[in-house]
Write an enzyme that holds these catalytic residues in place. Structure first.
Site, PDB file in Angstrom:
ATOM      1  NE  ARG A   1      -3.489  -4.283  -1.321  1.00  0.00           N
ATOM      2  CZ  ARG A   1      -2.705  -4.862  -0.421  1.00  0.00           C
ATOM      3  NH1 ARG A   1      -1.399  -4.729  -0.511  1.00  0.00           N
ATOM      4  NH2 ARG A   1      -3.208  -5.569   0.566  1.00  0.00           N
TER       5      ARG A   1
ATOM      6  NE  ARG B   1      -3.560  -2.330   2.682  1.00  0.00           N
ATOM      7  CZ  ARG B   1      -3.268  -3.475   3.294  1.00  0.00           C
ATOM      8  NH1 ARG B   1      -2.076  -3.616   3.871  1.00  0.00           N
ATOM      9  NH2 ARG B   1      -4.141  -4.455   3.345  1.00  0.00           N
TER      10      ARG B   1
ATOM     11  CG  HIS C   1      -6.033  -9.346   1.779  1.00  0.00           C
ATOM     12  ND1 HIS C   1      -6.368  -9.838   0.533  1.00  0.00           N
ATOM     13  CD2 HIS C   1      -5.813  -8.012   1.594  1.00  0.00           C
ATOM     14  CE1 HIS C   1      -6.359  -8.851  -0.352  1.00  0.00           C
ATOM     15  NE2 HIS C   1      -6.024  -7.743   0.274  1.00  0.00           N
TER      16      HIS C   1
ATOM     17  CG  HIS D   1      -5.771  -0.193  -3.801  1.00  0.00           C
ATOM     18  ND1 HIS D   1      -5.017   0.554  -2.932  1.00  0.00           N
ATOM     19  CD2 HIS D   1      -6.351  -1.171  -3.053  1.00  0.00           C
ATOM     20  CE1 HIS D   1      -5.148   0.061  -1.713  1.00  0.00           C
ATOM     21  NE2 HIS D   1      -5.939  -0.989  -1.759  1.00  0.00           N
TER      22      HIS D   1
ATOM     23  CE1 TYR E   1      -7.345  -8.016  -6.340  1.00  0.00           C
ATOM     24  CE2 TYR E   1      -7.134  -9.009  -4.165  1.00  0.00           C
ATOM     25  CZ  TYR E   1      -7.082  -7.892  -4.990  1.00  0.00           C
ATOM     26  OH  TYR E   1      -6.760  -6.673  -4.473  1.00  0.00           O
TER      27      TYR E   1
ATOM     28  CE  LYS F   1      -7.777  -1.163   5.241  1.00  0.00           C
ATOM     29  NZ  LYS F   1      -8.435  -1.460   3.934  1.00  0.00           N
TER      30      LYS F   1
END
Length: 215
Positions: free
Chosen positions: A163, A64, A186, A160, A195, A89
Site C-alpha cells: 500500500r 487493504r 483516506h 501495508h 508520504y 475502514k
C-alpha cells in the site's frame, strides 16, 4: 565529600522525549522490486492464481487486506472496468477503476482456478475443506509473506508495504497529495501527509544547501 541532595522533586522538571507526529518513514518497494514480487507467483495452480490475483489488488490498487477478501462477484463491473469497494475502514463504499493487469489476474482466477460449482458470491474462496467459503485475511497475509520469502526478503512483512508502495508510485508519477488520498481512500489528507517524506525528487527540489557546503 558526600552530597545528600534530594533530586526526586526535580524529576517533574525534566521534559519528556519528543514524540513527533509522522516521524516514521514509510518503507516502500521500488518498481523493480514490485515486479520481482509479482513474478514470484508461478500461477500454475488454482491457489497460486488466487493468491496472485489478491496481491495484484494490493500492489495495483492499494487496497487493504480486509477489502480484498471481501470483494464479491457483483462488485466487478467488467463492462465499465470498475470495482466497487463496499466495506472499508470508514464504512463508506467506493467505485474505483480496475486496471487491466488487475482485471486480467482476477478473470484468470475466476476462469481457471475458482470452481464452477462454488456457490459463494465471494471472489476469493477456500479450495480445501471447508471449501468454497470466503477467505479470511490470514490467507492473504500468508501469501504475501511467502512471496517475500521467495524473493529473499526475510526482513519484510505485512501487506501495508505494498500500500505504501502505491503511494510512492503515484507521487513519483506527479499525482497530488489529494489524488493519493483519494486512491488510498483516506478520510483526511493529513493521513496521507506522511508520504511526502518518501517523495525524494520533490524534496530535493525544495531542500536548502547544507551549511558550509557549496551551493
Amino acid at each position: 565529600m558526600q552530597y545528600n541532595d534530594q533530586v526526586e522533586e526535580l524529576i517533574a522538571a525534566v521534559p519528556n522525549v519528543a514524540g513527533w507526529r509522522l516521524a516514521a518513514l514509510p518503507e516502500t518497494l521500488s518498481d523493480a522490486a514490485i515486479e520481482r514480487f509479482l513474478n514470484s507467483f508461478d500461477r500454475e495452480t488454482a491457489a497460486s492464481l488466487r493468491d496472485y490475483a489478491m496481491v495484484r489488488c494490493l500492489a495495483d490498487l492499494g487496497l487493504r487486506a480486509a477489502e480484498v477478501v471481501q470483494i464479491q462477484l457483483d462488485d466487478l463491473n467488467w463492462r465499465e472496468g470498475t470495482l466497487q469497494i463496499r466495506r472499508t475502514k470508514s464504512r463508506r463504499g467506493y467505485i474505483i477503476p480496475l486496471p487491466e493487469p488487475t482485471g486480467h489476474a482476477i478473470a484468470d482466477y475466476i476462469r481457471s482456478g475458482r470452481r464452477a460449482t462454488t456457490t459463494s458470491r465471494a471472489v476469493f474462496v477456500r479450495h480445501y475443506a471447508p471449501a468454497d467459503l470466503p477467505l479470511g485475511t490470514g490467507r492473504l497475509h500468508k501469501a504475501v509473506h511467502d512471496a517475500y520469502v521467495r524473493c529473499g526478503w526475510t526482513d519484510r512483512s505485512g501487506t501495508h508495504l505494498l500500500r505504501h508502495s502505491v503511494a510512492r508510485r503515484l507521487l513519483r508519477a506527479g499525482s497530488s497529495l489529494k489524488e493519493v488520498a483519494d486512491v488510498l481512500r483516506h478520510e483526511s489528507i493529513d493521513t496521507t501527509a506522511i508520504y511526502t517524506k518518501i517523495d525524494l525528487r520533490s524534496l530535493e527540489a525544495v531542500a536548502l544547501p547544507w551549511p558550509g557546503s557549496k551551493s
